[in-house]
Design an enzyme around this catalytic site. Structure first.
Site, PDB file in Angstrom:
ATOM      1  CB  SER A  73      -0.903   0.021   1.238  1.00 37.44           C
ATOM      2  OG  SER A  73      -0.132   0.167   2.425  1.00 37.44           O
ATOM      3  CE  LYS A  74      -3.103   6.160  -1.783  1.00 36.59           C
ATOM      4  NZ  LYS A  74      -3.827   6.830  -2.867  1.00 36.59           N
ATOM      5  NE  ARG A  75      -1.791   5.081   6.288  1.00 41.32           N
ATOM      6  CZ  ARG A  75      -1.852   4.432   7.455  1.00 41.32           C
ATOM      7  NH1 ARG A  75      -2.452   3.260   7.524  1.00 41.32           N
ATOM      8  NH2 ARG A  75      -1.300   4.930   8.517  1.00 41.32           N
ATOM      9  CE  LYS A  76       1.466  -0.664   7.270  1.00 44.56           C
ATOM     10  NZ  LYS A  76       1.283  -2.010   7.868  1.00 44.56           N
ATOM     11  CG  ASN A  77       6.990  -0.308   0.347  1.00 42.87           C
ATOM     12  OD1 ASN A  77       8.019   0.330   0.498  1.00 42.87           O
ATOM     13  ND2 ASN A  77       6.920  -1.605   0.554  1.00 42.87           N
TER      14      ASN A  77
END
Length: 493
Positions: free
Chosen positions: A252-256
């Protein structure tokens, strides 16, 4: 049988590394066996699909070195290759299903469906359509059509038993029909849903193998049922494991960072990124880490794909990228790559009108523009706090700005300004103090050119990534805090 595979991205956002991962395995599987690989644009969601997103997908996949034998930009005899240009085809097949008794017109209003869902949740029942319109009489249907009542077309689904099918990697899979909803096939606006369009297009385009992510396993029974309803041959299914974050959660863009354009902007080599994606759940027979696309084509065996959940680790990607730079590029080639990447004339011409106003010597260009050719900036939480805000307000300004900027479809200076001003006005903060932490997050300094101009030059992917980085520097936002912030953001309107 000629092997034919496809990738079918939806042009509703930034080009995702997961799309490239699935595209790579589809292309290599087909080409390694003398087959063809197609690209189809699934733009049935007309409210979110944009030409800009479609072009970004095509550009990003091409930059990686992926190409396709048929598609919207190269043609082919099975087109058109945009679903928005195939509406009449889907209507015809939806009507065929109605005539055969395999689908029905559903006149249920959104209000009724909302109430049904609320009741099912309250009573802890399985969520799904209850068949309210499944057995309407011909007279009732004619009356409603005569009154021009809007309707959707839903497929009929067995209520008992199981759907059992074979997967190339997973073997036999069985799913209870009770878990399968009466899927909408044709929306009220006449556009198909993914499920109808996917099956019709795969059949008409003679797709022999459907290779896609494992998130589609639960949709396979709907698709198999449609093939059976139409009397068509069912393709071979292969569900690839999902890409994971380092903590094993779904990528996910929140973590990567998940956008291909981010990695392009960061200065990763396309060969290295493609190499890394090829290692996601698959390995060369000799287990070597660095290999080319040709190497993968020559050695590919889909049975070597592991179902363990491949981890997309940016640190490992960076290590591999470094190997490619050191081992595959001469100094001359590296100079060419650097020039193509950041020091090209287009980039300079975009920045020079802003830099020129602040330059006294040519050497001023480096400190003025260094943040535009950097990755994550060497800033700290203290730098962000220097904007003069308390921790909670600082987090809200950054997070609310990020959410608003994520909704921009056309990344232009005026659109960025309007988005940020709307948030500032809603939070009752004057623009100058509101923008102060954004200057630091985006440019590393409060003395750069306008932060809106900076974001326009950096592009959407890098700008959003730097805002996420700044939020993490402040300690991040946990699940509990995130829910409170989402509620506060929604109340801003």
């Amino acid at each position: 049988m000629t092997i034919r595979t496809r990738i079918a991205p939806s042009p509703t956002g930034d080009p995702h590394v997961g799309t490239a991962y699935v595209a790579l395995f589809n292309m290599v599987f087909a080409r390694s066996q003398g087959g063809q690989f197609l690209l189809r644009i699934e733009d049935t969601d007309q409210t979110r699909s944009t030409p800009e997103s479609e072009q970004a997908i095509l550009d990003a996949l091409s930059w990686l070195g992926l190409d396709w034998d048929e598609g919207p930009n190269v043609g082919g005899d099975k087109g058109p290759y945009r679903q928005s240009e195939r509406s009449d085809i889907y209507r015809k097949y939806a009507e065929e299903l109605i005539e055969k008794g395999y689908a029905f017109r559903c006149f249920c209003t959104p209000q009724r469906l909302d109430e049904l869902r609320a009741t099912q949740m309250q009573e802890k029942q399985p969520l799904g359509y209850d068949g309210h319109c499944e057995n309407l009489s011909e007279e009732e249907i004619a009356k409603r059509l005569g009154n021009n009542e809007p309707y959707v077309v839903r497929m009929k689904v067995p209520r008992e038993g199981q759907c059992t099918f074979n997967d190339m990697l997973r073997g036999e899979i069985s799913i209870d029909w009770a878990q399968i909803d009466m899927q909408i096939l044709l929306k009220a606006d006449g556009m198909p849903t993914y499920h109808l369009a996917n099956v019709v297009d795969d059949h008409l385009m003679q797709i022999s193998h459907v290779i896609r992510g494992e998130e589609w396993i639960n949709s396979a029974p709907k698709h198999i049922l449609l093939y059976q309803y139409f009397g068509w041959d069912i393709p071979v299914f292969c569900h690839l494991p999902l890409l994971r974050n380092v903590d094993k959660s779904k990528l996910s863009k929140r973590k990567n960072p998940t956008s291909i354009l981010y990695y392009q902007r960061m200065g990763y080599l396309p060969e290295a990124l493609l190499n890394y994606l090829g290692r996601m759940g698959w390995s060369m027979p000799d287990e070597r880490e660095k290999f080319t696309l040709d190497d993968m084509l020559n050695e590919f065996d889909i049975q070597r794909v592991s179902l363990g959940g491949p981890v997309f680790d940016v640190e490992k990607l960076s290590w591999l990228n470094g190997m490619w730079i050191r081992e595959e590029l001469t100094d001359e080639q590296l100079a060419d790559r650097l020039q193509q990447w950041a020091l090209n004339r287009d980039n300079l011409m975009a920045f020079l009108p802003f830099a020129k106003q602040r330059m006294e010597t040519l050497s001023d260009i480096a400190p003025l523009g260094s943040y535009l050719v950097s990755g994550m900036l060497p800033i700290s939480a203290e730098d962000l706090h220097s904007a003069g805000m308390e921790q909670d307000q600082l987090l809200e300004v950054l997070q609310f700005s990020l959410w608003r900027l994520e909704s921009i479809q056309q990344w232009q200076r005026d659109n960025i300004f309007n988005a940020l001003k709307a948030v500032a006005d809603a939070m009752d903060i004057k623009m100058k103090p509101f923008l102060a932490p954004l200057f630091i997050a985006i440019a590393g300094s409060s003395s750069s050119i306008s932060v809106m101009d900076s974001m326009a030059l950096l592009g959407a992917d890098m700008s959003r990534a730097r805002l996420r980085h700044a939020i993490e520097l402040l300690g991040g936002v946990g699940k509990k805090k995130l829910k409170k912030m989402e509620k506060a953001y929604q109340q801003l309107g």
